[in-house]
Design an enzyme around this catalytic site. Structure first.
Site, short mmCIF file in Angstrom:
data_model
loop_
_atom_site.label_atom_id
_atom_site.label_comp_id
_atom_site.label_asym_id
_atom_site.label_seq_id
_atom_site.Cartn_x
_atom_site.Cartn_y
_atom_site.Cartn_z
N ASN A 80 -3.35 -12.17 6.62
CA ASN A 80 -2.01 -11.79 6.22
C ASN A 80 -1.47 -10.74 7.17
OD1 ASN A 80 -1.35 -8.96 4.91
ND2 ASN A 80 -3.49 -9.42 4.39
N LEU A 84 4.19 -4.72 5.37
CA LEU A 84 4.54 -3.63 4.45
C LEU A 84 5.91 -3.77 3.79
CD1 LEU A 84 3.09 -0.73 6.52
CD2 LEU A 84 2.25 -1.52 4.31
N ASN A 138 -3.04 4.55 2.14
CA ASN A 138 -3.34 3.40 3.00
C ASN A 138 -3.35 3.95 4.42
OD1 ASN A 138 -3.31 1.15 4.58
ND2 ASN A 138 -1.71 0.09 3.44
N CYS A 141 -2.23 2.48 9.08
CA CYS A 141 -0.85 2.56 9.53
C CYS A 141 -0.82 3.14 10.94
CB CYS A 141 -0.05 3.46 8.60
SG CYS A 141 1.69 3.56 9.03
N GLY A 228 -10.67 -11.90 1.68
CA GLY A 228 -11.29 -13.00 0.94
C GLY A 228 -12.79 -13.06 1.16
N GLY A 255 -13.30 -9.14 -0.40
CA GLY A 255 -13.93 -10.41 -0.76
C GLY A 255 -14.52 -10.47 -2.15
N GLY A 276 -8.74 -8.24 -4.62
CA GLY A 276 -7.50 -8.55 -3.93
C GLY A 276 -7.21 -10.03 -3.91
N THR A 277 -7.59 -10.66 -2.80
CA THR A 277 -7.32 -12.08 -2.57
C THR A 277 -7.74 -12.98 -3.73
OG1 THR A 277 -7.59 -11.64 -0.22
CG2 THR A 277 -7.78 -13.93 -0.91
#
Ligand SMILES: Cc1cc2nc3c(=O)[nH]c(=O)nc-3n(C[C@H](O)[C@H](O)[C@H](O)COP(=O)(O)OP(=O)(O)OC[C@H]3O[C@@H](n4cnc5c(N)ncnc54)[C@H](O)[C@@H]3O)c2cc1C
Ligand SMILES: Cc1cc2nc3c(=O)[nH]c(=O)nc-3n(C[C@H](O)[C@H](O)[C@H](O)COP(=O)(O)O)c2cc1C
Ligand code: FES
Lengths: 328, 280
Positions: A80, A84, A138, A141, A228, A255, A276-277
């Site tokens: 991905n 942002l 995060n 960046c 993932g 993952g 997440g994924t």
């Protein structure tokens, strides 16, 4: 098998030493950028059961994000480069905080800045706002003051961002590390020193895909982040390494799709996990993970999830850890 | 939106390289409207877990990972209640996996998703449906609904060649079908845009679905035809868009396209139905 009568405590304190605690009802959080702003799934499952929700990373000004193509499938994973896209801190505080304030599940605001000052500015806007239980930095960046090197790849800049944020807010601080670094322990120690209450390990792995027909990168922005199942073994090792280097709680991320995955991270030293994924490919993944962890504890007569934290570490790598939730 | 395992009741090649799969899962169709879609995982159930009492989304292999978006093609009454179908082209791993399913197999899916077509009320009697290639898929349910509501329906089916033309006998008899093929093997030779204006004057509303170049061409034809006409006097053209999707549910931000004003729009949530001229 013995039937256990005592209720199992899945509770986790992510900020035991902080001014304000960050207690999760269970160790399963949803990761930043993979659960929108939390409001999208209120009709899909009971989101109040989640251990915690981390919002989409929010910046000072709203951002439109990258042009398509933003995602691609790769072997057992995905790429991905969303860029942002987010509504900006003003809208987050104005429109969503009042909603979060009515929720039982803790909401952590994920924030980012392009300079250390911007991190602090965004964090200061959360101060005193009801609805947020913590703030996650995060650190993936580009730092415009340092030639675009990511904060998370520069221990000094990362530490400075954390230090500035800790002065700007009383909220517990989670620093989210990047795996795109030779030795994650250096940044980990630096941000803990600077005041991070917990670490999230970690973000996506830099990657790309090539389109043979069009003869150009599949992703519009060329590079992207891998997430993932393909990422899981890499993230697991990073968690193991970082958990051995710091004394604050570590949140495993990368993952994790099932309770078994989550438990692997917990055994490696994670106090909590972020999914997440997996929520993209199984909308009920976070809830199923919570149920699965509870079932595992029941089956193995684990009373408190803290008993499992780090329990899979090699004897030489173990160290006395503060209890996740202190016994009375 | 609901999640669950839908049972395949029928899966056959319908024409050319296009397959139809009927699925039995009343909850995945509950509340759905034409133009909405669902996401289907196109990976095997893990060995040992297949047939287990409790299947979940975690019982599916990690690869291929992402769900595939498919429009609801049609609805029917099956033995166990309502069934829905998907009409699909085999273009890659996921759709090849779908084509190998047998009746009785289960497919993990979630839906209904997105905003479907908004059906015209009293004022819109004449419905012009324009499908390019597999874009015909969602238009059949729309045609069924239109006809059931007493609307006049014209369906333009644009295909590359005769093999890609949707079987006319499966279109409701009350609807008029206009076929175009690029090689002229059946119907009018050319693209849907070559016949579009013949029907546009008649239509009260247009419903389109197809590849992005088709939408770009439609928009160009319309701009030339209508000139600088005020936007609000234009007839609505509802376009059903495609985009690479991660979640289908508005949480990954992966499916965004940019509208004419430069604003990102999530195809899975704000769409897939958009007013054509907001995008092109
Ligand atoms: C809202 C919506 C409705 C759709 N309805 C239908 C339908 O009714 N019938 C039908 O045949 N197809 C439909 N599609 C396209 C369908 O999703 C793709 O053809 C399918 O995902 C291809 O998967 P694959 O594994 O066979 O191909 P691969 O090329 O192997 O897929 C690789 C990746 O790219 C994505 N991808 C590839 N082609 C497309 C595409 N055209 N659009 C979006 N993502 C793509 C896949 O989902 C997957 O993540 C629809 C797409 C969208 C967004
Ligand atoms: C589509 C997508 C968007 C993401 N957006 C963010 C984000 O805004 N902020 C952030 O800190 N991490 C973001 N991430 C990273 C995830 O939070 C997570 O760290 C990473 O995907 C690894 O976990 P997973 O394999 O479970 O997805 C994003 C990941 C994906 C797949
Ligand atoms: S596909 Fe995930 S937001 Fe649209």
């Amino acid at each position: 098998m013995v039937t256990m009568t005592n209720p199992i405590s899945l509770e986790v304190d992510l900020a035991p030493g902080a001014k304000r605690s960050l207690i999760l009802p269970n160790p399963v959080m949803v990761a930043s950028g993979t659960f929108g702003y939390g409001i999208e799934y209120t009709k899909v499952f009971d989101i109040q059961r989640l251990g915690g929700i981390v919002t989409k990373t929010t910046t000072l000004a709203p951002r439109r994000g990258n042009p398509p193509v933003r995602i691609a499938e790769t072997p057992a994973g995905m790429l991905n480069s969303i860029g942002l896209q987010n509504i900006g801190i003003t809208a987050l505080v104005r429109d969503l905080a009042p909603v979060y304030a009515t929720w039982k599940t803790p909401v952590v605001a994920s924030i980012m800045g392009f300079t250390v000052g911007e991190y602090a500015e965004v964090a200061s806007r959360l101060e005193g706002i009801e609805g947020f239980a913590g703030v996650e930095l995060n650190l993936s960046c580009p730092n415009t003051e340092r030639g675009g090197v990511e904060f998370g790849q520069d221990s000094e800049a990362a530490a400075e961002a954390v230090a500035r944020v800790s002065r700007a807010t009383t909220l517990p601080i989670i620093a989210k590390l990047t795996p795109n670094i030779a030795d994650p322990r250096i940044v980990a120690r630096a941000v803990v020193e600077a005041g991070a209450d917990a670490l999230c390990v970690g973000n996506t792995l830099q990657a790309m895909a090539m389109d043979l027909e069009r003869r150009r990168p599949v992703i519009g922005a060329t590079f992207a982040g891998l997430s993932g199942p393909a990422l899981k073994p890499v993230a697991l090792r990073q968690v193991y390494v970082v958990a051995g280097a710091v004394d604050v709680p570590v949140i495993g991320c990368g993952g994790i799709a099932t309770a078994r995955d989550a438990l692997e991270f917990i055994l490696a030293g994670a106090s909590a996990v972020q999914i997440g994924t997996a929520t993209f490919t199984n909308p009920l993944a976070p809830i199923e993970a919570i149920d699965g962890i509870e079932a595992y504890c029941r089956e193995h007569e684990i009373c408190r999830i803290g008993e499992l934290v780090g329990a899979g570490r090699a004897p030489a790598d173990r160290k006395p850890r503060p209890e996740t939730v202190p016994l009375k | 939106m609901k999640t669950g395992f839908a049972r395949v009741t029928e899966n056959t090649r319908l024409y050319g390289d296009t397959y139809i799969m009927w699925l039995d899962s009343p909850e995945l169709i509950q509340g759905a409207t034409p133009g909405q879609f669902l996401m289907l995982r196109c990976a095997d159930l893990l060995p040992g877990l297949d047939g287990a009492a409790e299947l979940t989304g975690a019982s599916i292999a990690d690869d291929p990972l992402l769900g595939r978006a498919m429009s609801y093609h049609r609805i029917r009454e099956g033995e166990n209640g309502r069934e829905f179908s998907i009409l699909y082209d085999v273009v890659g791993r996921g759709t090849a996996w779908l084509a190998r399913r047998d009746p009785g197999d289960r497919v993990y899916a979630w839906g209904p998703l997105g905003r479907g077509y908004s059906l015209p009320g009293q004022s819109g009697q004449n419905m012009l449906l324009v499908g390019g290639g597999i874009g015909i898929a969602p238009l059949l349910w729309l045609a069924d609904e239109g006809v059931a509501r007493g609307k006049s329906v014209v369906l333009i089916d644009g295909a590359r060649d005769a093999k890609g033309v949707f079987p006319a006998e499966l279109v409701p008899a009350e609807a008029e079908v206009v076929v175009t093929t690029q090689d002229g093997s059946v119907g009018r030779q050319g693209l849907v845009t070559d016949v579009f204006l013949d029907y546009y004057g008649w239509a009260d509303q247009v419903f389109a679905c197809g590849p992005n170049p088709m939408f770009a061409a439609l928009s160009e034809v319309l701009t030339r035809h209508e000139g600088s006409q005020r936007a609000r006097r234009r007839k609505p053209v509802q376009a059903l868009l495609e985009s690479a999707m991660g979640c289908g549910t508005g949480i990954c931000y992966g499916c965004a396209i940019f509208d004419r004003r430069g604003n990102p729009r999530l195809v899975c949530k704000e769409g897939p139905r958009f007013e054509l001229r907001e995008i092109w």
